[in-house]
Design a protein around this motif. Structure first.
Motif, short mmCIF file in Angstrom:
data_model
loop_
_atom_site.label_atom_id
_atom_site.label_comp_id
_atom_site.label_asym_id
_atom_site.label_seq_id
_atom_site.Cartn_x
_atom_site.Cartn_y
_atom_site.Cartn_z
N ALA A 1 -20.11 -61.62 47.11
CA ALA A 1 -21.29 -61.65 46.27
C ALA A 1 -20.82 -61.54 44.84
CB ALA A 1 -22.16 -60.46 46.60
N HIS A 2 -21.76 -61.50 43.96
CA HIS A 2 -21.27 -61.53 42.60
C HIS A 2 -21.62 -60.30 41.82
CE1 HIS A 2 -20.01 -63.66 38.91
NE2 HIS A 2 -19.00 -63.36 39.65
N ALA A 3 -21.16 -59.19 42.26
CA ALA A 3 -21.41 -57.95 41.59
C ALA A 3 -21.03 -57.97 40.12
CB ALA A 3 -20.66 -56.84 42.29
N PRO A 4 -19.92 -58.61 39.74
CA PRO A 4 -19.54 -58.59 38.34
C PRO A 4 -20.68 -59.02 37.42
CG PRO A 4 -17.83 -59.62 39.63
CD PRO A 4 -18.96 -59.30 40.55
N ILE A 5 -21.31 -60.12 37.77
CA ILE A 5 -22.37 -60.59 36.89
C ILE A 5 -23.66 -59.86 37.19
CG2 ILE A 5 -23.80 -62.60 36.42
CD1 ILE A 5 -21.43 -64.30 36.79
N LEU A 6 -23.73 -59.35 38.37
CA LEU A 6 -25.04 -58.92 38.81
C LEU A 6 -25.44 -57.56 38.28
CD1 LEU A 6 -24.43 -60.23 42.33
CD2 LEU A 6 -25.54 -61.34 40.43
N ARG A 7 -24.45 -56.74 38.05
CA ARG A 7 -24.84 -55.43 37.55
C ARG A 7 -25.08 -55.52 36.07
NH1 ARG A 7 -20.35 -53.16 40.08
NH2 ARG A 7 -20.80 -53.06 42.27
N GLY A 8 -26.25 -55.11 35.67
CA GLY A 8 -26.60 -55.08 34.26
C GLY A 8 -26.62 -56.43 33.60
N LYS B 1 -16.07 -59.46 44.56
CA LYS B 1 -15.17 -58.61 43.78
C LYS B 1 -13.71 -58.89 44.12
CE LYS B 1 -18.43 -54.83 44.02
NZ LYS B 1 -18.67 -53.63 44.80
N LEU B 2 -13.49 -59.45 45.31
CA LEU B 2 -12.10 -59.69 45.74
C LEU B 2 -11.59 -61.07 45.32
CD1 LEU B 2 -12.46 -58.29 49.37
CD2 LEU B 2 -11.66 -57.10 47.34
N LEU C 1 -17.34 -70.61 48.80
CA LEU C 1 -16.41 -70.32 47.72
C LEU C 1 -15.16 -69.66 48.25
CD1 LEU C 1 -18.12 -68.55 44.73
CD2 LEU C 1 -16.56 -70.48 44.68
N SER C 2 -15.37 -68.72 49.11
CA SER C 2 -14.25 -67.96 49.65
C SER C 2 -13.25 -68.90 50.27
CB SER C 2 -14.77 -66.98 50.69
OG SER C 2 -13.70 -66.31 51.27
N SER C 3 -13.73 -69.79 51.15
CA SER C 3 -12.77 -70.66 51.83
C SER C 3 -12.09 -71.61 50.85
CB SER C 3 -13.41 -71.48 52.93
OG SER C 3 -14.79 -71.34 52.91
N SER C 4 -12.87 -72.20 49.94
CA SER C 4 -12.23 -73.21 49.09
C SER C 4 -11.33 -72.59 48.05
CB SER C 4 -13.28 -74.08 48.42
OG SER C 4 -14.24 -73.28 47.85
N LEU C 5 -11.70 -71.45 47.48
CA LEU C 5 -10.83 -70.86 46.47
C LEU C 5 -9.57 -70.28 47.08
CD1 LEU C 5 -13.14 -69.14 43.86
CD2 LEU C 5 -12.00 -71.33 43.74
N GLU C 6 -9.69 -69.76 48.28
CA GLU C 6 -8.49 -69.22 48.91
C GLU C 6 -7.50 -70.32 49.22
OE1 GLU C 6 -9.89 -66.97 52.20
OE2 GLU C 6 -10.66 -65.41 50.88
N SER C 7 -8.02 -71.51 49.56
CA SER C 7 -7.09 -72.56 49.92
C SER C 7 -6.60 -73.36 48.73
CB SER C 7 -7.75 -73.52 50.90
OG SER C 7 -8.86 -74.11 50.28
N SER C 8 -7.21 -73.15 47.57
CA SER C 8 -6.74 -73.91 46.42
C SER C 8 -5.59 -73.18 45.75
CB SER C 8 -7.87 -74.10 45.42
OG SER C 8 -8.07 -72.92 44.69
N SER C 9 -4.75 -73.96 45.09
CA SER C 9 -3.62 -73.31 44.43
C SER C 9 -3.61 -73.73 42.97
CB SER C 9 -2.31 -73.73 45.10
OG SER C 9 -2.23 -75.14 45.06
N GLN C 10 -4.67 -73.34 42.27
CA GLN C 10 -4.80 -73.79 40.89
C GLN C 10 -4.25 -72.77 39.90
OE1 GLN C 10 -8.90 -74.65 40.38
NE2 GLN C 10 -8.94 -76.19 41.94
#
Ligand SMILES: CCCCCC/C=C/C(=O)SCCNC(=O)CCNC(=O)[C@H](O)C(C)(C)COP(=O)(O)OP(=O)(O)OC[C@H]1O[C@@H](n2cnc3c(N)ncnc32)[C@H](O)[C@@H]1OP(=O)(O)O
Length: 451
Positions: free
Chosen positions: A30-37, A107-108, A174-183
């Protein structure tokens, strides 16, 4: 890392793309970073979570500033480089637990998912937890909060449960695609350098500080300002004889990261401008006080304000014949900094300095060398070899003698340079609040115009 991965303004919205939703369980993040406050715009979040607006796939209301509308496309489908998600598919029911898992998963995330995705996550979270947008519409220059408001408002009366499901689905994809990308940016070895935006190495008596945001043309975000200051301070105390400043990629630097202007603190744009002036003054001060020989080595174009301290204070500047030097302060509604208002007219001539600093004339390496801003120009093909041969020879000279010689050459000017730096920062603080500057920044961010 700053907002590295977005490219929002250029991205094309594709018409229909169905993302096979991963049924991973539990559905990730989830997107706690943006979500809080989020309403305050000030949140506690991972370093990648400094973000700015831009979501081409959502409906944006009329009245957007300066051609933002041109960036938008009407589509019910959100599309971005690594993840594509059809929002209107029939929702499965995500439980509250799934939703919380998804929030934790965000968050991870190791890599910044990009501004579009972050806006989407934000809006879905708000819709899922609070229902339809209930915030007053932010002012047009409050870019971040305005983009967030737009994103949330665009969800209209989407039911909370659907928003929750869409959120969980998005995070899962997002989780699957970002984990598999190597950017990962090339050459970045954070563990060995401890820096996010630089690569710093020390070998053969030479400390090399390399700007390392090649995908952003080495634009200086706030983190990079701090890291350069830190690296300079460390280099001034290490056992190297000389320090080299250079850039990774096809730009030495593109100057101040213009998205720095979008992260508005609670005190508003005045506070932002004040903080910027304090930061810039400290940053330039580090160059003025740097005790060892500092060599700027640029194989590629240098744009914006890093050339000023580099050219003004370096003991030597080496450039390849494809490098250019450009300080487009007026184009951006800004004014000279890095003591260039003092050093450039002294080094070049008042007339030539005016062309560069007031009219933003771009100099080729050859012209800059003829003007005395650059020490020597080498053919691009042999640049590295030629420069490093010289650097290695310099590094073998007695370090104390070099330091003392530099001191005696520069010390008479130090007080003056600090005074000029203070004055330039104070003038810039006012410029940053001007319409001219604001419009130029918004133009760049909206990609309506480019320098
Ligand atoms: C504490 C504050 C102190 C401020 C002191 C005053 C400082 C003044 C200055 O520095 S003035 C100079 C500011 N810089 C600019 O105006 C340069 C803006 N950039 C450009 O014009 C172009 O990007 C380019 C000519 C450098 C390169 O063009 P091109 O080869 O076409 O590449 P892209 O434009 O696609 O850029 C790739 C990627 O990098 C991002 N980017 C480039 N420069 C900046 C920048 N200065 N700030 C923020 N982002 C920058 C660009 O947005 C692209 O990102 P994307 O892929 O779209 O996510």
């Amino acid at each position: 890392m700053g907002p590295e991965g977005s490219g929002w303004a250029r991205r094309k919205v594709r018409a229909v793309v169905l993302c096979p939703q991963s049924p991973r369980s539990p559905p990730a993040f989830a997107h706690a970073p943006i979500l809080r406050g989020p309403d305050s715009g000030r949140v506690s979040r991972p370093s990648w979570a400094r973000w700015f607006p831009g979501h081409p796939g959502l409906h944006f209301p009329a009245g957007l500033p300066l051609g933002w509308k041109a960036l938008l496309a009407k589509s019910e489908v959100i599309s971005f480089p690594v993840v594509q998600l059809h929002l209107n598919r029939t929702a499965m029911r995500a439980s509250q637990k799934d939703f919380e898992n998804a929030m934790n998963q965000v968050k991870l995330l190791k890599k910044d998912p990009g501004n579009e995705v972050k806006l989407k996550l934000y809006s879905l979270y708000k819709q899922a937890t609070e229902g339809p947008c209930n915030m007053p519409k932010p002012g047009v220059f409050d870019l971040i909060n305005k983009a967030k408001w737009d994103a949330w408002n665009a969800l209209g009366s989407l039911p909370k449960e659907t928003a929750r499901q869409n959120y969980v689905d998005l995070v899962s994809s997002l989780s699957s695609s970002l984990e598999s990308s190597s950017q990962v940016e090339p050459g970045t070895d954070r563990k060995s350098t401890g820096y996010e935006t630089l690569m710093v190495t020390s070998e053969d008596g030479i400390t090399k500080i390399m700007l390392n945001r090649p995908t952003k043309k080495n634009a200086l975000n706030v983190e990079m300002y701090h890291e350069i200051m830190h690296a300079l301070k460390a280099a001034s105390k290490d056992d190297s004889a000389i320090t080299v400043l250079t850039g990774n990629g096809d730009y030495y630097s593109s100057g101040n990261d213009l998205t720095n202007f979008t992260d508005i603190p609670p005190g508003g744009v005045e506070e932002k401008a004040k903080n910027g002036a304090v930061l810039l003054r400290e940053f330039v001060g580090c160059f003025i006080d740097f005790p060892k020989p500092l060599i700027a080595s640029g194989q590629c174009p240098a744009l914006g304000h890093l050339p000023s301290p580099s050219l003004g204070y370096s003991i030597a500047v080496y450039a390849s014949d494809r490098a250019t030097f450009h300080t487009p302060f007026s184009h951006l509604g800004q004014s000279p900094e890095g003591c260039s208002s003092y050093t450039f007219p002294k080094i070049m001539s008042p007339a030539k300095a005016t062309e560069m600093l007031v009219f933003g004339k771009k100099l080729t390496a050859g012209e800059a060398c003829a003007q005395g801003l650059v020490t020597e120009v080498f053919p691009d093909s042999t640049f590295q070899k030629e420069v490093w041969t010289r650097l290695k020879a310099f590094a073998k000279l007695p370090p104390n003698a070099m330091r003392i010689s530099k001191e005696i050459i520069r010390n008479r000017e130090k007080e003056k340079l600090h005074a000029v730096n203070a004055e330039e920062c104070s003038v810039l603080q006012g410029r940053w609040l001007s319409d001219e500057c604001m419009n130029a920044v918004v133009n760049f961010l909206s990609r309506k115009s480019k320098l």
